[in-house]
Design an enzyme around this catalytic site. Structure first.
Site, PDB file in Angstrom:
ATOM      1  N   GLY A  37       1.205  -0.772  -0.104  1.00  0.00           N
ATOM      2  CA  GLY A  37       0.343  -0.132   0.195  1.00  0.00           C
ATOM      3  C   GLY A  37       1.079   1.288  -0.153  1.00  0.00           C
ATOM      4  O   GLY A  37       2.203   1.085   0.122  1.00  0.00           O
ATOM      5  N   ILE A 110       5.867  -0.605   0.370  1.00  0.00           N
ATOM      6  CA  ILE A 110       5.340  -0.615  -0.514  1.00  0.00           C
ATOM      7  C   ILE A 110       4.843  -1.338  -1.499  1.00  0.00           C
ATOM      8  O   ILE A 110       3.543  -1.812  -2.129  1.00  0.00           O
ATOM      9  CB  ILE A 110       5.183   1.265  -1.030  1.00  0.00           C
ATOM     10  CG1 ILE A 110       5.457   1.896   0.549  1.00  0.00           C
ATOM     11  CG2 ILE A 110       5.060   1.893  -2.244  1.00  0.00           C
ATOM     12  CD1 ILE A 110       6.382   3.295   0.548  1.00  0.00           C
ATOM     13  N   SER A 111       6.039  -1.689  -2.070  1.00  0.00           N
ATOM     14  CA  SER A 111       6.419  -2.511  -3.965  1.00  0.00           C
ATOM     15  C   SER A 111       5.289  -1.663  -4.617  1.00  0.00           C
ATOM     16  O   SER A 111       4.069  -3.061  -4.710  1.00  0.00           O
ATOM     17  CB  SER A 111       5.809  -4.177  -2.831  1.00  0.00           C
ATOM     18  OG  SER A 111       5.064  -4.483  -1.954  1.00  0.00           O
TER      19      SER A 111
END
Length: 207
Positions: A37, A110-111
């Site tokens: 996210g 975060i990816s």
């Protein structure tokens, strides 16, 4: 002998104690909870709440926090596109090792790109990669701005910041979505219980 990437003449050495043995010892099943996210969406808060709640149930976890990993293993990587991909690849490989050890690994990163998350999913047996999407709108994350990063990005002092001048690609088929709309937001502990219910349903809290 085999060649893998830049390494040559390597042979996989199989241990006499395997994943099933370790899971029986720990009385749980190893897996990866991949929390993704935007910055400020509550990933780290959820990870900590999950770790605490599972610890209270006698379950062994380990958190791979995106910022923490960049203090050590990935300290040599920048935020350029190729380094961001390598950052996620390394975290995925480490998470795979924890899961193989029988540990419930909580990766809080975060990816932003689907291809990188999907590549991490492919490292694990089917079902052992559990993608948890913190579905919090950009305006809410930016209003929180716990690290002051959005303010710096808006001022042009940070380039390539996810959500501002670099994209975030939401999951299309994740296992869990934890949404926030308006001011309605479950607490980290409440969200942790949602994730734990999933783990119980899928049998990960039993050997």
């Amino acid at each position: 002998m085999a060649t893998n990437g830049k390494a040559t003449n390597i042979v996989w050495h199989k241990s006499s104690v395997g994943k099933l043995n370790r899971q029986e010892l720990l009385e749980q099943k190893g897996c990866v909870l991949w929390i993704t996210g935007l910055s400020g969406s509550g990933k780290s808060a959820l990870a900590c709440a999950l770790c605490q709640a599972l610890y209270s149930r006698g379950k062994l976890t380990y958190i791979l926090d995106g910022d923490n990993i960049r203090h050590g293993l990935n300290r040599d990587l920048s935020f350029k596109a190729e380094d961001r991909a390598e950052n996620i690849r390394r975290i995925g490989e480490v998470a795979k090792l924890f899961a193989d050890a029988g540990i419930i690994c909580i990766a809080s990163v975060i990816s932003p790109y689907r291809r990188d998350r999907d590549a991490c999913r492919e490292l694990l047996p089917e079902g052992d990669f559990i993608e948890v999407f913190m579905d919090v709108p950009l305006q809410i994350c930016e209003a929180r701005d716990p690290k002051g990063l959005y303010k710096l990005a808006r001022a042009g002092k940070i380039k390539g910041f996810t959500g501002i001048d670099d994209p975030y690609e939401p999951p299309l088929n994740c296992e869990l979505v934890l949404p926030q709309k308006g001011n309605d937001c479950a607490s980290p502990c409440e969200m942790a219980e949602t994730v734990i219910s999933y783990l119980e349903e899928k049998g990960y809290l039993l050997a």
